[in-house]
Motif scaffolding. Sequence first.
Motif, PDB file in Angstrom:
ATOM      1  N   LEU A   1      13.851  27.571  17.247  1.00 48.74           N
ATOM      2  CA  LEU A   1      13.600  28.783  18.027  1.00 48.74           C
ATOM      3  C   LEU A   1      14.709  29.818  17.866  1.00 48.74           C
ATOM      4  N   SER A   2      15.942  29.350  17.741  1.00 48.67           N
ATOM      5  CA  SER A   2      17.042  30.300  17.538  1.00 48.67           C
ATOM      6  C   SER A   2      16.929  30.979  16.181  1.00 48.67           C
ATOM      7  N   ARG A   3      16.434  30.230  15.182  1.00 50.48           N
ATOM      8  CA  ARG A   3      16.260  30.826  13.851  1.00 50.48           C
ATOM      9  C   ARG A   3      15.065  31.781  13.826  1.00 50.48           C
ATOM     10  N   LEU A   4      14.003  31.434  14.552  1.00 52.85           N
ATOM     11  CA  LEU A   4      12.856  32.334  14.619  1.00 52.85           C
ATOM     12  C   LEU A   4      13.226  33.638  15.326  1.00 52.85           C
ATOM     13  N   PHE A   5      14.157  33.558  16.246  1.00 50.67           N
ATOM     14  CA  PHE A   5      14.620  34.776  16.913  1.00 50.67           C
ATOM     15  C   PHE A   5      15.197  35.755  15.903  1.00 50.67           C
ATOM     16  N   ARG A   6      15.832  35.255  14.865  1.00 56.24           N
ATOM     17  CA  ARG A   6      16.421  36.113  13.848  1.00 56.24           C
ATOM     18  C   ARG A   6      15.351  36.932  13.111  1.00 56.24           C
TER      19      ARG A   6
ATOM     20  N   SER B   1      19.968  40.724   7.897  1.00 53.28           N
ATOM     21  CA  SER B   1      20.807  41.260   8.960  1.00 53.28           C
ATOM     22  C   SER B   1      19.976  41.779  10.111  1.00 53.28           C
ATOM     23  N   GLY B   2      20.697  42.118  11.177  1.00 54.77           N
ATOM     24  CA  GLY B   2      20.110  42.753  12.340  1.00 54.77           C
ATOM     25  C   GLY B   2      20.946  43.958  12.684  1.00 54.77           C
ATOM     26  N   GLY B   3      20.899  44.963  11.830  1.00 58.92           N
ATOM     27  CA  GLY B   3      21.756  46.126  12.005  1.00 58.92           C
ATOM     28  C   GLY B   3      23.114  45.882  11.376  1.00 58.92           C
ATOM     29  N   PRO B   4      24.021  46.851  11.471  1.00 60.58           N
ATOM     30  CA  PRO B   4      25.325  46.748  10.795  1.00 60.58           C
ATOM     31  C   PRO B   4      26.265  45.702  11.389  1.00 60.58           C
ATOM     32  N   ARG B   5      26.022  45.289  12.633  1.00 64.80           N
ATOM     33  CA  ARG B   5      26.959  44.376  13.294  1.00 64.80           C
ATOM     34  C   ARG B   5      26.611  42.897  13.133  1.00 64.80           C
ATOM     35  N   TYR B   6      25.373  42.609  12.702  1.00 63.93           N
ATOM     36  CA  TYR B   6      24.942  41.212  12.673  1.00 63.93           C
ATOM     37  C   TYR B   6      24.390  40.839  11.303  1.00 63.93           C
ATOM     38  N   GLU B   7      24.957  39.805  10.727  1.00 61.73           N
ATOM     39  CA  GLU B   7      24.520  39.311   9.430  1.00 61.73           C
ATOM     40  C   GLU B   7      24.265  37.811   9.545  1.00 61.73           C
ATOM     41  N   TYR B   8      23.143  37.372   8.987  1.00 63.98           N
ATOM     42  CA  TYR B   8      22.786  35.955   9.022  1.00 63.98           C
ATOM     43  C   TYR B   8      22.910  35.375   7.620  1.00 63.98           C
ATOM     44  N   ARG B   9      23.652  34.292   7.512  1.00 66.58           N
ATOM     45  CA  ARG B   9      23.818  33.624   6.219  1.00 66.58           C
ATOM     46  C   ARG B   9      23.124  32.272   6.243  1.00 66.58           C
TER      47      ARG B   9
ATOM     48  N   SER C   1      24.045  33.925  23.894  1.00 66.48           N
ATOM     49  CA  SER C   1      24.765  34.665  22.853  1.00 66.48           C
ATOM     50  C   SER C   1      23.879  34.961  21.649  1.00 66.48           C
ATOM     51  N   GLU C   2      22.874  34.109  21.406  1.00 71.15           N
ATOM     52  CA  GLU C   2      21.970  34.324  20.277  1.00 71.15           C
ATOM     53  C   GLU C   2      21.144  35.605  20.463  1.00 71.15           C
ATOM     54  N   LEU C   3      20.927  36.009  21.723  1.00 69.34           N
ATOM     55  CA  LEU C   3      20.098  37.174  22.018  1.00 69.34           C
ATOM     56  C   LEU C   3      20.848  38.490  21.879  1.00 69.34           C
ATOM     57  N   GLU C   4      22.139  38.397  21.674  1.00 71.02           N
ATOM     58  CA  GLU C   4      23.001  39.570  21.683  1.00 71.02           C
ATOM     59  C   GLU C   4      22.573  40.687  20.724  1.00 71.02           C
TER      60      GLU C   4
END
Length: 224
Positions: free
Chosen positions: A155-160, A91-99, A202-205
């Motif tokens: 690159l979008s996945r590396l951002f995570r 995750s990236g904090g409580p609002r963002y979860e990556y599956r 939107s990926e940078l949000e």
Amino acid sequence: MNLCLGQVFSKDKTFRPRKRFEPGTQRFELYKKAQASLKSGLDLRKVVQLPEGENINDWIAVHVVDFFNRINLIYGTVSEFCSERTCPIMSGGPRYEYRWQDGDHYKRPTKLPALMYMNLLMDWIETLINNEDIFPTRIGVPFPKNFQQVCKKILSRLFRVFVHVYIHHFDVICSMGAEAHINTCYKHYFFFISEFSLIEHSELEPLVSQGHWDENKGGLTVAW
């Protein structure tokens, strides 16, 4: 910056073996040119610009591999603090979860611990950049038509990884006195993807929305 990263982060904790460019190849020469510019103190916005006369796909390929190496180094250093207990969800904090979903073992988006997600992500990227049909290294072999699309996804996945490290493990980075180095790495990444429109805004949000990045000022603006 490679020198700084190597001094600050533990090379023996690199998450994956470094992908290297073969000496004598065009890709190796481009990599050396990019590193020389990076170490020269030039504005990072200028450093990422395509050198005159160079092929854009070669330039993108060099940077994708280099960012893969650097982000491996950063995450490898904090990975011992990223366990199933401390990070049961990627995750990236409580609002963002990556599956995770790969269409193979995970056919549907699956909730995983961050460390497991990272392992799968790095395996997936490593397989792609070692695939000669996608990242050709032989002279005269063209890039596939979908090359930039593949790079956008990488690159979008590396951002995570940046998101997770900044939000969940930045205290570790700060304890090493390494925050300036990871910030510079992230700025370099951000200016590169912006220069070539390689990631959807939107990926940078996850970072922008929490006040950690101000595009107008071109930098990270608050303490983590």
